[in-house]
Design a protein around this motif. Structure first.
Motif, PDB file in Angstrom:
ATOM      1  N   ARG A   1       0.830  -1.196   0.000  1.00  0.00           N
ATOM      2  CA  ARG A   1       0.000   0.000   0.000  1.00  0.00           C
ATOM      3  C   ARG A   1       0.875   1.261   0.000  1.00  0.00           C
ATOM      4  O   ARG A   1       0.676   2.168  -0.791  1.00  0.00           O
ATOM      5  CB  ARG A   1      -0.892  -0.046   1.251  1.00  0.00           C
ATOM      6  N   ILE A   2       1.880   1.273   0.906  1.00  0.00           N
ATOM      7  CA  ILE A   2       2.726   2.463   0.976  1.00  0.00           C
ATOM      8  C   ILE A   2       3.541   2.606  -0.310  1.00  0.00           C
ATOM      9  O   ILE A   2       3.788   3.713  -0.785  1.00  0.00           O
ATOM     10  CB  ILE A   2       3.631   2.438   2.238  1.00  0.00           C
TER      11      ILE A   2
ATOM     12  N   ARG B   1       2.619   1.728  -3.353  1.00  0.00           N
ATOM     13  CA  ARG B   1       1.772   2.315  -4.399  1.00  0.00           C
ATOM     14  C   ARG B   1       1.568   3.809  -4.150  1.00  0.00           C
ATOM     15  O   ARG B   1       1.494   4.611  -5.085  1.00  0.00           O
ATOM     16  CB  ARG B   1       0.436   1.586  -4.464  1.00  0.00           C
ATOM     17  N   ALA B   2       1.488   4.184  -2.861  1.00  0.00           N
ATOM     18  CA  ALA B   2       1.340   5.608  -2.549  1.00  0.00           C
ATOM     19  C   ALA B   2       2.587   6.386  -2.994  1.00  0.00           C
ATOM     20  O   ALA B   2       2.482   7.477  -3.550  1.00  0.00           O
ATOM     21  CB  ALA B   2       1.105   5.796  -1.053  1.00  0.00           C
TER      22      ALA B   2
ATOM     23  N   VAL C   1       4.673   5.579  -5.440  1.00  0.00           N
ATOM     24  CA  VAL C   1       4.657   5.665  -6.905  1.00  0.00           C
ATOM     25  C   VAL C   1       3.635   6.703  -7.357  1.00  0.00           C
ATOM     26  O   VAL C   1       3.890   7.503  -8.274  1.00  0.00           O
ATOM     27  CB  VAL C   1       4.361   4.279  -7.521  1.00  0.00           C
TER      28      VAL C   1
END
Lengths: 239, 288
Positions: B162-163, B165-166, B168
């Motif tokens: 999750r982090i 993707r954040a 990116v």
């Protein structure tokens, strides 16, 4: 009348020294579709950005369910149920369509089974996206990108979705399809605040509308009233 | 067989170069900050490993975690407290800030640890393995595998978590990321922390191979810079390929022209590469 979902009073904001909004009053009720019209530079985008928390307000109030939200961060607005689809789509270009949609659910717990449900719902709403789920978002056509951007907004499961420039630069057939999906979304219970440069379309879709001029609300009323108003017809519809 | 040996030496060096560069590249790509502190972060990681070994008997392979944690905390705090104030300012401003911080950190290390070169003498080295005419220095090969493994982990972190993707998303469009609920300033701090963590981990591995002194920091910064530009900005795979390429080039140049010219040749080739393919090996596409 029931308490509005969102009630804005005397909202002012701008960028540094430049003030753009000079006291906006506006409300959106549950399940309502409200359009914002006005010429370029009137402050429509700034209004949406101020509501969503990207631009800090300098004065005024934004009440969600009667609670003060002016000056909160975008993640707090999302938690309150207010999402924004930005002008120009602003997809994450080298992420896949699927990952873009999942970014829309960033605030929700990762194991929320509702995420999968909403994903399927977006895919059913926009079958074109389902075909391209693994493609990079940057390879989509303009209309498909707008579908993806709206889908990404839906993935946050908002109660109020604010859409900045739905039809700008898109082919008429794509616009028709997007409008159909918006109406479907609205019927499903999501309130929509729509900024749209095509005034005829904007007034055709909406229950109510506001005319924004130089950072103030110049007129407001039901969509029918505004569509019949000579000032609106002359200034924005070229009739 | 000599060439194979040189190739292996180059790959060992290159794996470590990749690990040094990847954090630098991440920070540059996401924050648009050229982090002059990076070389000193590597050295600080080496000292953590050195003292952990000398005083506590912790093997540098385990110190990866320790050095990574210490450097993550330092990087996170620096970004949240100081560098966030100038993110988005012109590159010169952020460059001057990290340059100033580097002077502070490097001189603090000189005062605390002196400029003397120190090195870790392992009590139980893994030794060497002979395969025909090729010799594998096992400690170094293991270091390289750790370095490449960490780089691969970072790649997975960015793509899957999750982090990640954040991070990116913020790199591509921070306003759009904010609208998804990503807290951009916090992601900046985590990104800078991760960059420092990778530097610390690399430093811990390097402590097995190179003598340690604060004076070496600019060399590591230069390597990070070259690998990052060579591989393509902000790309993890680019940093990996660029690092291995630089290591191999340096080794062969040392063989043919003389060990003292290894880096000079590598930098010359870099200039040639940039003249013909200015986006680096992985080009602009190598984002994720």
């Amino acid at each position: 009348m029931a308490e509005p979902l969102m009630q804005i009073q005397g909202l002012e904001s701008g960028y540094g020294e430049i003030q753009v909004l000079w006291g906006i009053d506006l409300e959106v009720h549950e399940q309502e579709l409200v359009s914002l019209i006005g010429s370029n530079g009137a402050g429509k985008t700034t209004l949406l950005k101020t509501i969503s928390g990207l631009v800090p307000p300098t004065n005024g109030s934004v009440l969600i369910d009667g609670e003060e939200y002016a000056g909160r961060r975008p993640d707090q607005m999302l938690t309150a149920g207010v999402a924004q689809v930005p002008e120009g789509r602003r997809l994450f270009r080298t992420m896949s369509v699927r990952d873009n949609l999942l970014m829309g659910a960033y605030m929700r717990p990762q194991n929320d089974p509702g995420i999968r449900e909403d994903y399927e719902r977006v895919m059913a709403m926009f079958p074109r996206l389902a075909e391209r789920a693994r493609q990079d978002a940057g390879t989509l056509s303009g209309g498909e990108q707008q579908m993806c951007a709206i889908g990404r907004g839906i993935m946050g499961r908002p109660r109020l979705l604010m859409i900045d420039e739905l039809s700008l630069g898109l082919a008429p057939r794509a616009v028709e399809m997007l409008i159909e999906s918006l109406l479907e979304l609205n019927r499903a219970g999501v309130a929509i605040l729509l900024v749209e440069q095509d005034v005829a379309t904007a007034l055709d879709l909406a229950h109510r509308a506001y005319v924004v001029d130089r950072g103030r609300i110049a007129m407001s009323g039901t969509a029918r009233e505004l569509a019949d108003a000579p000032e609106v017809r002359e200034a924005y519809m070229g009739i | 067989m000599l060439y194979l040996q040189v190739l292996i030496n180059g790959l060992v060096l290159g794996g470590l170069y990749a690990c040094i560069a990847v954090g630098f590249s991440l920070v540059w790509g996401v924050l648009n900050v050229i982090n002059i502190l990076h070389g000193s972060f590597v050295i600080l990681g080496s000292y953590v490993a050195y003292f952990a070994y000398v005083h506590l008997g912790i093997h540098p392979f385990y110190s990866i975690i320790l050095a990574g944690a210490v450097l993550f905390a330092l990087g996170y705090a620096l970004q949240l407290g100081l560098i966030n104030r100038v993110v988005g300012a012109p590159v010169l401003t952020t460059l001057v800030l990290t340059f100033g911080l580097d002077l502070l950190l490097n001189n603090a290390m000189l005062v605390a640890f002196s400029a003397d070169y120190r090195s870790i003498q392992l009590a139980n080295p893994l030794g060497r393995m002979d395969l025909g005419e090729v010799t594998l220095p096992l400690d170094r090969v293991a270091s390289m595998l750790f370095a490449l493994g960490l780089t691969g982990l970072l790649y997975l972190l960015l793509g899957r978590s999750r982090i990640g993707r954040a991070i990116v998303a913020v790199r591509m469009d921070r306003e759009a990321a904010a609208l998804m609920g990503v807290r951009v300033r916090r992601v900046y701090a985590i990104t800078f922390g991760v960059g420092a963590m990778m530097a610390g981990a690399a430093g811990s591995l390097l402590a097995l191979i190179f003598p340690i002194s604060p004076l070496n920091s600019s060399e590591f910064l230069g390597i990070a810079f070259v690998v990052c530009v060579m591989g393509g900005l902000g790309s993890i795979t680019g940093a990996m390929i660029g690092g291995l390429a630089l290591g191999v080039i340096e080794s062969f140049a040392a063989l043919f022209i003389g060990p003292e010219h290894g880096l000079t040749i590598a930098f010359t080739l870099l200039i040639l590469l940039l003249m013909f393919k200015p986006t680096g090996i992985m080009g602009r596409r190598g984002y994720e």
